[in-house]
Write a protein that holds these residues in place. Structure first.
Motif, PDB file in Angstrom:
ATOM      1  N   GLU A  33       0.843  -1.193   0.000  1.00  0.00           N
ATOM      2  CA  GLU A  33       0.000   0.000   0.000  1.00  0.00           C
ATOM      3  C   GLU A  33       0.876   1.240   0.000  1.00  0.00           C
ATOM      4  N   ASP A  34       2.151   1.028  -0.268  1.00  0.00           N
ATOM      5  CA  ASP A  34       3.186   2.041  -0.487  1.00  0.00           C
ATOM      6  C   ASP A  34       3.042   3.267   0.410  1.00  0.00           C
ATOM      7  N   CYS A  35       3.226   3.013   1.706  1.00  0.00           N
ATOM      8  CA  CYS A  35       3.149   4.124   2.669  1.00  0.00           C
ATOM      9  C   CYS A  35       4.145   5.222   2.330  1.00  0.00           C
ATOM     10  N   ALA A  36       5.236   4.859   1.670  1.00  0.00           N
ATOM     11  CA  ALA A  36       6.272   5.854   1.387  1.00  0.00           C
ATOM     12  C   ALA A  36       5.769   6.929   0.440  1.00  0.00           C
ATOM     13  N   THR A  37       4.827   6.592  -0.414  1.00  0.00           N
ATOM     14  CA  THR A  37       4.343   7.617  -1.344  1.00  0.00           C
ATOM     15  C   THR A  37       3.044   8.233  -0.858  1.00  0.00           C
ATOM     16  N   GLU A  38       2.619   7.838   0.323  1.00  0.00           N
ATOM     17  CA  GLU A  38       1.340   8.336   0.825  1.00  0.00           C
ATOM     18  C   GLU A  38       1.585   9.405   1.876  1.00  0.00           C
ATOM     19  N   ASP A  39       0.938  10.539   1.745  1.00  0.00           N
ATOM     20  CA  ASP A  39       1.027  11.533   2.814  1.00  0.00           C
ATOM     21  C   ASP A  39       0.306  10.932   4.006  1.00  0.00           C
ATOM     22  N   GLN A  40       1.040  10.761   5.111  1.00  0.00           N
ATOM     23  CA  GLN A  40       0.498   9.977   6.214  1.00  0.00           C
ATOM     24  C   GLN A  40      -0.572  10.736   6.990  1.00  0.00           C
ATOM     25  N   LEU A  41      -1.804  10.502   6.594  1.00  0.00           N
ATOM     26  CA  LEU A  41      -2.920  11.152   7.269  1.00  0.00           C
ATOM     27  C   LEU A  41      -3.503  10.222   8.322  1.00  0.00           C
ATOM     28  N   VAL A  42      -3.291   8.918   8.154  1.00  0.00           N
ATOM     29  CA  VAL A  42      -3.815   7.927   9.099  1.00  0.00           C
ATOM     30  C   VAL A  42      -2.690   7.006   9.532  1.00  0.00           C
ATOM     31  N   THR A  43      -2.843   6.408  10.714  1.00  0.00           N
ATOM     32  CA  THR A  43      -1.893   5.381  11.152  1.00  0.00           C
ATOM     33  C   THR A  43      -2.125   4.169  10.253  1.00  0.00           C
ATOM     34  N   PRO A  44      -1.092   3.575   9.691  1.00  0.00           N
ATOM     35  CA  PRO A  44      -1.314   2.613   8.606  1.00  0.00           C
ATOM     36  C   PRO A  44      -1.674   1.184   9.032  1.00  0.00           C
ATOM     37  N   TRP A  45      -2.066   0.955  10.317  1.00  0.00           N
ATOM     38  CA  TRP A  45      -2.320  -0.428  10.690  1.00  0.00           C
ATOM     39  C   TRP A  45      -3.669  -0.949  10.216  1.00  0.00           C
ATOM     40  N   THR A  46      -4.698  -0.129  10.254  1.00  0.00           N
ATOM     41  CA  THR A  46      -6.018  -0.631   9.866  1.00  0.00           C
ATOM     42  C   THR A  46      -6.744   0.370   8.984  1.00  0.00           C
ATOM     43  N   VAL A  47      -7.573  -0.188   8.138  1.00  0.00           N
ATOM     44  CA  VAL A  47      -8.426   0.648   7.288  1.00  0.00           C
ATOM     45  C   VAL A  47      -9.810   0.030   7.338  1.00  0.00           C
ATOM     46  N   SER A  48     -10.851   0.828   7.482  1.00  0.00           N
ATOM     47  CA  SER A  48     -12.202   0.282   7.505  1.00  0.00           C
ATOM     48  C   SER A  48     -12.821   0.318   6.119  1.00  0.00           C
ATOM     49  N   VAL A  49     -13.448  -0.805   5.738  1.00  0.00           N
ATOM     50  CA  VAL A  49     -14.147  -0.865   4.451  1.00  0.00           C
ATOM     51  C   VAL A  49     -15.523  -1.477   4.687  1.00  0.00           C
ATOM     52  N   ALA A  50     -16.361  -1.514   3.659  1.00  0.00           N
ATOM     53  CA  ALA A  50     -17.719  -2.041   3.812  1.00  0.00           C
ATOM     54  C   ALA A  50     -17.705  -3.541   4.078  1.00  0.00           C
ATOM     55  N   SER A  51     -18.862  -4.078   4.524  1.00  0.00           N
ATOM     56  CA  SER A  51     -18.968  -5.509   4.826  1.00  0.00           C
ATOM     57  C   SER A  51     -20.072  -6.139   3.990  1.00  0.00           C
ATOM     58  N   GLY A  52     -20.133  -7.463   4.023  1.00  0.00           N
ATOM     59  CA  GLY A  52     -21.223  -8.195   3.390  1.00  0.00           C
ATOM     60  C   GLY A  52     -21.372  -7.922   1.911  1.00  0.00           C
ATOM     61  N   TYR A  53     -22.634  -7.796   1.483  1.00  0.00           N
ATOM     62  CA  TYR A  53     -22.947  -7.599   0.066  1.00  0.00           C
ATOM     63  C   TYR A  53     -22.222  -6.383  -0.507  1.00  0.00           C
ATOM     64  N   SER A  54     -22.140  -5.309   0.292  1.00  0.00           N
ATOM     65  CA  SER A  54     -21.464  -4.084  -0.163  1.00  0.00           C
ATOM     66  C   SER A  54     -19.990  -4.336  -0.438  1.00  0.00           C
ATOM     67  N   LEU A  55     -19.378  -5.218   0.347  1.00  0.00           N
ATOM     68  CA  LEU A  55     -17.956  -5.545   0.161  1.00  0.00           C
ATOM     69  C   LEU A  55     -17.731  -6.181  -1.209  1.00  0.00           C
ATOM     70  N   LEU A  56     -18.659  -7.034  -1.637  1.00  0.00           N
ATOM     71  CA  LEU A  56     -18.535  -7.700  -2.949  1.00  0.00           C
ATOM     72  C   LEU A  56     -18.769  -6.720  -4.098  1.00  0.00           C
ATOM     73  N   ARG A  57     -19.386  -5.563  -3.807  1.00  0.00           N
ATOM     74  CA  ARG A  57     -19.643  -4.563  -4.846  1.00  0.00           C
ATOM     75  C   ARG A  57     -18.585  -3.457  -4.833  1.00  0.00           C
ATOM     76  N   ASP A  58     -17.581  -3.608  -3.979  1.00  0.00           N
ATOM     77  CA  ASP A  58     -16.529  -2.592  -3.855  1.00  0.00           C
ATOM     78  C   ASP A  58     -15.286  -3.084  -4.582  1.00  0.00           C
ATOM     79  N   PRO A  59     -14.997  -2.540  -5.793  1.00  0.00           N
ATOM     80  CA  PRO A  59     -13.890  -3.090  -6.598  1.00  0.00           C
ATOM     81  C   PRO A  59     -12.533  -3.033  -5.902  1.00  0.00           C
TER      82      PRO A  59
END
Length: 591
Positions: A33-59
């Motif tokens: 996820e190339d933290c080196a090129t990312e302006d560090q706005l968040v701590t890079p340990w976790t990211v929240s994404v959708a769950s269930g049916y929505s997760l399968l629709r999230d490319p």
């Protein structure tokens, strides 16, 4: 660092990131996820994404059948997928099998675009692992046909469309894009798409295709890339009458109206994304391309791929070819067919490199380079009637009306085609080059294949196998008198992804010509003895990510040297650092 998952069926899923990742470091990020090129706005340990049916629709986070049993339980996926669990490798094998069954390249293009909309990481895995096979599908020549038919095949919008309707509101439009941390924007106004002319709003296929390559070949995160089309109308009568056309139905805006829209756009981009966002101009017509580059080159991080990217990749091929041709750069004489943005851009970069190597002033080295436009050889007696970008190439010589006579008069060792007009390197022209040189270097650069100045077969046959040949679009190997000739492809995709990565990892704030020279030298340095033995002046695309890392390192080094880099301190090993910053399409674990 632990994180709790919301226990809601439509809630958030926690995406594991490597706990060894360090803020601002990114070297250990095995998921790419190339933290080196990312302006560090968040701590890079976790990211929240959708769950269930929505997760399968999230490319961006969908893995299809590759979700494990544990993940299916944890993220409400039970019953939403068939019971089998597949590996990413098996998914890749199945998709390549089905893509190869399509007869037409445009069908393969559409299959790839649908995959990108469904499963982003799998799309990039396919593209990276099968780059030589799929590059002509997602980029030239197939992307040209896709742009011509974009209105008919348009399904889901990719990128931003900024039209004259948005005048006065461009900053708000940029804020509609969901990503805040953008590193590379590719923008077109659709006026000069490849060699196909004015395709208006349908030129969007170009920024979309270019940015797919920024990720696949240069390792810039997909989420950090933004394709934009500026729609000021089109002068293409066929499109204006086409009921499926998706753009403004009006003639192109020009003059002050055009300049004001572009200025608002450039100002808004800098305001929204900061000083370090790279804006790559793509397929603008000559009269606008040079003006925009000159106007914004001192205030923004801008790059014109048609002028600078093409120049850099061609210069790399010329530098590499010196090993086969012999002599130094200054020993050769260059003749161009085509004096537009590509031709003059290449000519200027060759003159700069020649000047750098021979310590002669660039005004002197330009005299080794001659250009032919639609009115014949560019000579000093024509100076008053020439556009400003052609004037430096108006040398003392009697007028010459056509290319064949120019070849006979100038006696070039290198012939370069950037005219956008197919079949202009005739048999007589190519034979004249062969009669003048032991090994003529012939570069037929116009895209797509139909617009190439000559084919690989013609170049090898007409020179009786003497030519060193490269083209803009790919050609199959040619057999002539029992010997197989493999031609190089002077494809901008060698340069711009690595060039952009170099700007991003150094935090560069301006593009300097020396960075283009650095990119060319890095690319030429990647041509192996084995490649030379096959008559190649470019390395194979199969090594493109390694090549891009070397280009990025060279460009970043030049940015630090020129004091244009802002990401300090400078990493010790820039090649390793560039590689560590590259996005990887391997699936990630969810918990």
């Amino acid at each position: 660092m632990e994180s709790t998952m919301k226990d809601l069926r439509g809630g958030a899923t926690v995406l594991d990131m490597d706990p060894k990742s360090t803020v601002g470091g990114g070297v250990e990020d095995v998921y790419g996820e190339d933290c080196a090129t990312e302006d560090q706005l968040v701590t890079p340990w976790t990211v929240s994404v959708a769950s269930g049916y929505s997760l399968l629709r999230d490319p961006r986070h969908n893995k299809g059948l590759a979700f494990t049993e544990k993940e299916r339980d944890a993220h409400y996926l039970r019953g939403l997928l068939p019971p089998v669990v597949a590996t990413q490798q098996l998914q890749e094998k199945k998709l390549m099998h089905s893509i190869r069954k399509y007869q037409l390249p445009i069908q393969k293009y559409m299959a790839m675009m649908e995959l990108e909309e469904r499963n982003e990481r799998l799309f990039y895995k396919l593209l990276i692992d099968n780059v030589e096979e799929l590059l002509p599908i997602v980029y030239t020549p197939t992307v040209g046909e896709a742009c011509q038919k974009y209105g008919s095949i348009f399904k889901r919008p990719q990128g931003l469309y900024i039209s004259l309707k948005e005048k006065g509101k461009i900053l708000d439009v940029l804020k509609n894009w969901p990503e805040r941390s953008i590193q590379v924007i590719v923008v077109t106004d659709g006026e000069r798409i490849l060699g196909l002319g004015d395709l208006g709003c349908q030129g969007m296929g170009i920024p979309v295709g270019k940015l797919a390559l920024y990720t696949a070949l240069g390792g810039v995160r997909p989420s950090a890339c933004l394709p934009i089309t500026i729609d000021v109308g089109t002068n293409n009568e066929k499109l204006l009458k086409d009921e499926f056309y998706i753009g403004l139905r009006q003639r192109r805006a020009t003059g002050q109206e055009y300049a004001e829209l572009l200025h608002e756009f450039m100002t808004a981009v800098k305001q929204n994304y900061g000083e370090k966002v790279l804006i790559q101009f793509e397929d603008f017509a000559n009269h606008n391309a040079f003006e925009l580059l000159a106007k914004y080159g001192t205030t923004h991080l801008v790059f014109n791929d048609d002028i600078q990217g093409t120049a850099s990749v061609v210069l790399a091929g010329v530098i590499a070819a010196l090993k086969l041709l012999g002599g130094s750069l200054a020993d050769h004489t260059f003749l161009f067919l085509g004096a537009g943005e590509a031709g003059t851009g290449i000519a200027e970069l060759i003159a700069l490199e020649m000047s750098k190597r021979s310590n002669a002033p660039v005004e002197e080295t330009r005299k080794k380079i001659w250009l032919v436009d639609s009115k014949g050889l560019i000579v000093s007696s024509r100076k008053d009637s020439l556009q400003h970008f052609k004037q430096p190439w108006a040398h003392e010589h009697e007028p010459v009306n056509n290319l064949l006579d120019a070849v006979k008069a100038i006696k070039p060792t290198v012939l370069i085609g950037s005219s956008g007009v197919g079949r202009t390197f005739t048999k007589e022209v190519v034979e004249a080059m062969a009669s003048l040189n032991e090994k003529p270097l012939i570069l037929a650069l116009s895209n797509p294949t139909s617009q190439s100045e000559c084919t690989a077969e013609e170049a090898y046959t007409w020179t009786k196998g003497k030519a060193i040949f490269a083209s803009g679009s790919p050609f199959d190997p040619v057999e002539y008198e029992g010997k197989v000739y493999v031609s190089g492809q002077a494809n901008n995709a060698y340069i711009f992804p690595g060039f952009g990565l170099g700007l991003v990892i150094s935090g560069a704030i301006r593009v300097h010509d020396d960075m283009l020279l650095a990119a060319s030298e890095a690319l030429a340095g990647q041509v192996s003895e084995e490649n030379y033995a096959n008559g190649l002046t470019y390395p194979p695309f199969s090594n493109i990510r390694k090549i891009s890392a070397h280009i990025a390192a060279n460009v970043a080094a030049k940015a630090y040297e020129l004091g244009l880099a802002t990401r300090l301190p400078r990493p010790e090993n820039l090649v390793k650092y560039a590689e560590s910053c590259m996005y990887s399409p391997v699936y990630r674990s969810y918990r």
